[in-house]
Write a protein that holds these residues in place. Sequence first.
Motif, PDB file in Angstrom:
ATOM      1  N   SER A   1     -15.597  -2.546   1.951  1.00  0.00           N
ATOM      2  CA  SER A   1     -15.736  -1.402   1.045  1.00  0.00           C
ATOM      3  C   SER A   1     -16.481  -1.829  -0.208  1.00  0.00           C
ATOM      4  O   SER A   1     -16.595  -3.011  -0.503  1.00  0.00           O
ATOM      5  N   LYS A   2     -16.990  -0.855  -0.936  1.00  0.00           N
ATOM      6  CA  LYS A   2     -17.761  -1.141  -2.139  1.00  0.00           C
ATOM      7  C   LYS A   2     -16.874  -1.609  -3.286  1.00  0.00           C
ATOM      8  O   LYS A   2     -17.281  -2.433  -4.104  1.00  0.00           O
ATOM      9  N   TYR A   3     -15.667  -1.071  -3.361  1.00  0.00           N
ATOM     10  CA  TYR A   3     -14.735  -1.411  -4.428  1.00  0.00           C
ATOM     11  C   TYR A   3     -13.433  -1.919  -3.824  1.00  0.00           C
ATOM     12  O   TYR A   3     -13.220  -1.835  -2.608  1.00  0.00           O
ATOM     13  N   LEU A   4     -12.559  -2.431  -4.642  1.00  0.00           N
ATOM     14  CA  LEU A   4     -11.343  -3.067  -4.137  1.00  0.00           C
ATOM     15  C   LEU A   4     -10.416  -2.122  -3.384  1.00  0.00           C
ATOM     16  O   LEU A   4      -9.787  -2.515  -2.405  1.00  0.00           O
ATOM     17  N   ALA A   5     -10.335  -0.865  -3.817  1.00  0.00           N
ATOM     18  CA  ALA A   5      -9.422   0.079  -3.179  1.00  0.00           C
ATOM     19  C   ALA A   5     -10.125   1.028  -2.214  1.00  0.00           C
ATOM     20  O   ALA A   5      -9.504   1.937  -1.686  1.00  0.00           O
ATOM     21  N   GLY A   6     -11.401   0.842  -1.988  1.00  0.00           N
ATOM     22  CA  GLY A   6     -12.152   1.723  -1.087  1.00  0.00           C
ATOM     23  C   GLY A   6     -13.575   1.883  -1.582  1.00  0.00           C
ATOM     24  O   GLY A   6     -14.110   1.033  -2.286  1.00  0.00           O
ATOM     25  N   ASP A   7     -14.177   2.979  -1.239  1.00  0.00           N
ATOM     26  CA  ASP A   7     -15.572   3.217  -1.617  1.00  0.00           C
ATOM     27  C   ASP A   7     -15.696   4.023  -2.908  1.00  0.00           C
ATOM     28  O   ASP A   7     -16.692   4.704  -3.133  1.00  0.00           O
ATOM     29  N   TYR A   8     -14.679   3.949  -3.745  1.00  0.00           N
ATOM     30  CA  TYR A   8     -14.687   4.661  -5.014  1.00  0.00           C
ATOM     31  C   TYR A   8     -14.132   3.729  -6.094  1.00  0.00           C
ATOM     32  O   TYR A   8     -13.278   2.883  -5.835  1.00  0.00           O
ATOM     33  N   LEU A   9     -14.638   3.860  -7.285  1.00  0.00           N
ATOM     34  CA  LEU A   9     -14.166   3.086  -8.417  1.00  0.00           C
ATOM     35  C   LEU A   9     -12.758   3.534  -8.779  1.00  0.00           C
ATOM     36  O   LEU A   9     -12.468   4.732  -8.819  1.00  0.00           O
ATOM     37  N   SER A  10     -11.867   2.568  -9.002  1.00  0.00           N
ATOM     38  CA  SER A  10     -10.486   2.915  -9.331  1.00  0.00           C
ATOM     39  C   SER A  10      -9.923   1.924 -10.348  1.00  0.00           C
ATOM     40  O   SER A  10     -10.596   0.973 -10.760  1.00  0.00           O
ATOM     41  N   LEU A  11      -8.687   2.137 -10.717  1.00  0.00           N
ATOM     42  CA  LEU A  11      -8.013   1.221 -11.635  1.00  0.00           C
ATOM     43  C   LEU A  11      -7.906  -0.181 -11.051  1.00  0.00           C
ATOM     44  O   LEU A  11      -7.832  -1.157 -11.809  1.00  0.00           O
ATOM     45  N   ALA A  12      -7.906  -0.294  -9.740  1.00  0.00           N
ATOM     46  CA  ALA A  12      -7.882  -1.618  -9.119  1.00  0.00           C
ATOM     47  C   ALA A  12      -9.084  -2.441  -9.575  1.00  0.00           C
ATOM     48  O   ALA A  12      -8.978  -3.651  -9.773  1.00  0.00           O
ATOM     49  N   ASP A  13     -10.219  -1.794  -9.755  1.00  0.00           N
ATOM     50  CA  ASP A  13     -11.434  -2.479 -10.208  1.00  0.00           C
ATOM     51  C   ASP A  13     -11.433  -2.631 -11.730  1.00  0.00           C
ATOM     52  O   ASP A  13     -11.684  -3.720 -12.252  1.00  0.00           O
ATOM     53  N   LEU A  14     -11.145  -1.543 -12.422  1.00  0.00           N
ATOM     54  CA  LEU A  14     -11.220  -1.547 -13.882  1.00  0.00           C
ATOM     55  C   LEU A  14     -10.209  -2.500 -14.513  1.00  0.00           C
ATOM     56  O   LEU A  14     -10.449  -3.025 -15.604  1.00  0.00           O
ATOM     57  N   ASN A  15      -9.128  -2.757 -13.824  1.00  0.00           N
ATOM     58  CA  ASN A  15      -8.117  -3.687 -14.310  1.00  0.00           C
ATOM     59  C   ASN A  15      -8.682  -5.102 -14.496  1.00  0.00           C
ATOM     60  O   ASN A  15      -8.154  -5.887 -15.268  1.00  0.00           O
TER      61      ASN A  15
END
Length: 81
Positions: free
Chosen positions: A22-36
Amino acid sequence: VEDNLVKLKNVLNVYEARLTKSKYLAGDYLSLADLNHVSTTLCLGATPHASLFDAYPHVKAWWTDLLAKPSVQKVAALMKP
């Protein structure tokens, strides 16, 4: 520092595997998992170990993508001394 680098590399191995799917840690969408990760990763980038991501191409692409986000750029600007 060396002990924590070993721990970080273990985490980066997990992230590398995840980011192949996936593109981001929690899937293909930016989430708090990434921003953290923004503030701590910005701090890592100010150390002699900043090139650590070079060994993890998917992690490096993920971080490069995050750095391009205006919100992340604003946080980075606030963190500069």
